[in-house]
Structures are given as structure tokens and as C-alpha cells.
Write a protein that holds these residues in place. Structure first.
Motif, PDB file in Angstrom:
ATOM      1  N   ALA A   1      -8.058 -68.184 -10.085  1.00  0.00           N
ATOM      2  CA  ALA A   1      -7.410 -66.887 -10.305  1.00  0.00           C
ATOM      3  C   ALA A   1      -8.441 -65.815 -10.630  1.00  0.00           C
ATOM      4  N   GLU A   2      -9.456 -66.185 -11.403  1.00  0.00           N
ATOM      5  CA  GLU A   2     -10.514 -65.228 -11.736  1.00  0.00           C
ATOM      6  C   GLU A   2     -11.330 -64.863 -10.496  1.00  0.00           C
TER       7      GLU A   2
ATOM      8  N   ALA B   1     -10.240 -64.804  -7.464  1.00  0.00           N
ATOM      9  CA  ALA B   1      -9.391 -63.897  -6.686  1.00  0.00           C
ATOM     10  C   ALA B   1      -9.440 -62.486  -7.255  1.00  0.00           C
ATOM     11  N   LYS B   2      -9.341 -62.376  -8.567  1.00  0.00           N
ATOM     12  CA  LYS B   2      -9.389 -61.062  -9.217  1.00  0.00           C
ATOM     13  C   LYS B   2     -10.706 -60.349  -8.926  1.00  0.00           C
ATOM     14  N   GLN B   3     -11.802 -61.083  -8.997  1.00  0.00           N
ATOM     15  CA  GLN B   3     -13.117 -60.490  -8.742  1.00  0.00           C
ATOM     16  C   GLN B   3     -13.247 -59.942  -7.327  1.00  0.00           C
ATOM     17  N   LYS B   4     -12.462 -60.498  -6.400  1.00  0.00           N
ATOM     18  CA  LYS B   4     -12.495 -60.040  -5.016  1.00  0.00           C
ATOM     19  C   LYS B   4     -11.358 -59.072  -4.701  1.00  0.00           C
ATOM     20  N   GLY B   5     -10.669 -58.583  -5.749  1.00  0.00           N
ATOM     21  CA  GLY B   5      -9.594 -57.614  -5.568  1.00  0.00           C
ATOM     22  C   GLY B   5      -8.333 -58.205  -4.983  1.00  0.00           C
ATOM     23  N   CYS B   6      -8.125 -59.508  -5.169  1.00  0.00           N
ATOM     24  CA  CYS B   6      -6.960 -60.188  -4.607  1.00  0.00           C
ATOM     25  C   CYS B   6      -6.017 -60.650  -5.710  1.00  0.00           C
ATOM     26  N   LYS B   7      -4.801 -61.018  -5.318  1.00  0.00           N
ATOM     27  CA  LYS B   7      -3.760 -61.376  -6.271  1.00  0.00           C
ATOM     28  C   LYS B   7      -3.613 -62.884  -6.481  1.00  0.00           C
ATOM     29  N   GLU B   8      -4.096 -63.693  -5.548  1.00  0.00           N
ATOM     30  CA  GLU B   8      -3.851 -65.125  -5.647  1.00  0.00           C
ATOM     31  C   GLU B   8      -4.906 -65.886  -4.857  1.00  0.00           C
TER      32      GLU B   8
END
Length: 279
Positions: free
Chosen positions: A154-155, A157-164
Motif C-alpha cells: 500500500a505504501e 502504491a501511495k509513493q507512485k500516486g496510486c490507490k491500490e
């Protein structure tokens, strides 16, 4: 209250709650959980969630401290204590309390509950996701609190500007997401991974399958792979927080968007079911 924490009969605002250091969850992550949305003080699909919760505990030989009905009554009582009726209701049971020891601590488990304000997404906005190797163990069908691989994915994904993040096993088999189930539409039919030890049998997943069958949409619970994911007509992500989301980018590559009318029919049907059940 704006939020609420509960532990073995005591409750208060989350920030004021404490738990014993020797609860086994601290040493081993030794516990299971479940969770779902609440709207207008009505907990959605509570019977299904509580059944899965008790099954997770039984699979790990955790002794529940109360009956299913007593838990449902408690949760219904607790949601009434918040200032808003739109909440996310989380509950877990840990194996018990005792000095650190790998062998089980005898006795009943410890019950935790948290309630926080939350709204359900209507699913109209597509999401971007990444793919991630599935490094989890072979008890994914049990909703344990051991979530480090999911937390890291999840982290990422967040670092790449994604939700999941969508997990895949060696050989490319798609399992599920960091905190959701994943499905594809191919040839106008729904394909979803079978409920074996590699995925959690999601409650939202079960509702998706049931509604697709009611709509006359074919459903196949069979393994599918990375190449199927990337070539799918639509990619759907479902969870108790988001009943039906559509993916439009995977690892920066445009995907799906070929069955918009079918997706909209599914999305609306699932959202309407939730709204009607929680009026």
C-alpha cells in the motif's frame, strides 16, 4: 463522541484508550479481525462479516469471548455513541494476555473495537494501481492482523500516486490487492480468483458475484494471470470500503474502459443495495 475505542468492556475516545503490553497481539500479531461500513447507524452486511470473523478465529483456535449475537448487539450499541451514523466499524480478537511465549495462552481472547467516521465511495471515479509480487503466507483466507506485506504494498502504491496494489504469485497468477479483492471483465463475463488459501473471501466480493448472477452476467471463479489483467475489458476492485471501483491505469499503462456500460450497471446495482439496506 467523534470516534471510539473498545477493549474488553471498556470504551472511550480512541486517543484515550490503552491496552496491556502483554496482549499477544504485541508479540506475535496473534489475532484476527473484520470490518465493514455503517450508514445511518445501520451496519451493512453485519451477519456476513461476523460469520467470517468467527470463522477466522476458529481456523486459528482462538476462543471467542462472546457469542455472535452478543457481538452484533455490542456493535449496534457502540455505533450509537458516535456523533455521526456514517462510520467504519472495525473489530478484532487477539488470542489473550500473558507473558511472551510461542505456545498458546489458555483462555478467551481479547476483543477490540474501533469506530471512526467514514463515507463509502460511489465508485464513479476510476483508480490507478500498481502490481506487486505477493510475498504473503498461505493463510490469506484467514483475516489475521499480520499485514506487513499489505502495508508495504500500500505504501509503494501511495509513493507512485496510486490507490491500490494488485498482488501476483510466481507464474503471474493474480490473487488480490493489498486491502481489496480484484476481478476482471472478459468477453462480458466476470472472472475472479477462487477462494482458496491465497485470497480472503471478501464480503464485497460475494455481493459482486451474487449481483452479477442476478443481472445475468456470467461468473467464473477461476485463476487468471497478469496477461489477462492487462488485456481485460475492465478491471474491478472491491472491498467493504469501496464496493466497486474501476481501474484505468496499471503500472502507468492505460487499461480497461471497454465495457463502461456493463461496469456502470454493476456499480449502480451494488451501491443501490447498500443505500437501500442502510436507510
Amino acid at each position: 463522541m467523534k470516534n471510539l475505542g473498545y477493549y474488553n468492556g471498556k470504551f472511550d475516545e480512541l486517543e484515550k484508550m490503552t491496552v496491556p503490553m502483554n496482549d499477544r497481539v504485541h508479540w506475535f500479531g496473534d489475532g484476527v479481525y473484520d470490518a465493514g461500513p455503517c450508514r445511518n447507524y445501520n451496519i451493512f452486511a453485519i451477519d456476513e462479516h461476523v460469520d467470517r470473523f468467527f470463522n477466522s478465529a476458529a481456523l486459528l483456535d482462538i476462543v471467542m469471548p462472546l457469542t455472535k449475537q452478543a457481538l452484533k448487539d455490542l456493535l449496534q450499541e457502540l455505533v450509537r455513541k458516535l456523533d455521526t451514523g456514517n462510520q467504519f466499524v472495525y473489530y478484532q480478537v487477539t488470542r489473550g494476555t500473558g507473558i511472551r511465549n510461542h505456545v498458546f495462552t489458555p483462555g478467551k481472547g481479547n476483543l477490540w473495537v474501533t469506530l471512526v467516521p467514514a463515507e463509502i465511495s460511489d465508485g464513479t471515479t476510476p483508480i490507478q494501481v500498481i502490481t506487486e509480487p505477493d510475498t504473503r503466507f498461505y493463510h490469506c483466507n484467514i483475516k489475521t492482523v499480520n499485514l506487513i506485506p499489505s502495508v508495504m504494498a500500500a505504501e509503494h502504491a501511495k509513493q507512485k500516486g496510486c490507490k491500490e496494489a494488485i498482488f501476483y504469485r510466481p507464474g503471474g497468477r493474480i490473487t488480490e490487492c493489498a486491502h481489496s479483492n480484484c476481478h476482471i471483465i472478459k468477453d462480458g463475463k466476470l472472472y475472479t480468483a477462487p477462494t482458496d488459501e491465497l485470497i480472503l473471501p471478501g464480503i464485497a466480493r460475494a455481493h459482486l458475484i451474487r449481483k452479477c448472477k442476478e443481472l445475468g452476467i456470467g461468473v467464473s471463479e477461476t485463476p487468471y494471470y497478469l496477461k489477462d489483467l492487462m488485456n481485460a475489458e475492465e478491471i474491478l476492485v472491491t472491498s467493504s470500503s469501496n464496493f466497486c471501483l474501476r481501474v484505468d491505469y496499471i503500472d502507468g499503462q492505460k487499461v480497461g474502459g471497454k465495457q463502461s456500460a456493463l461496469f456502470e450497471k454493476i456499480r449502480k446495482t451494488l451501491l443501490d443495495e447498500f443505500l437501500q439496506a442502510t436507510n
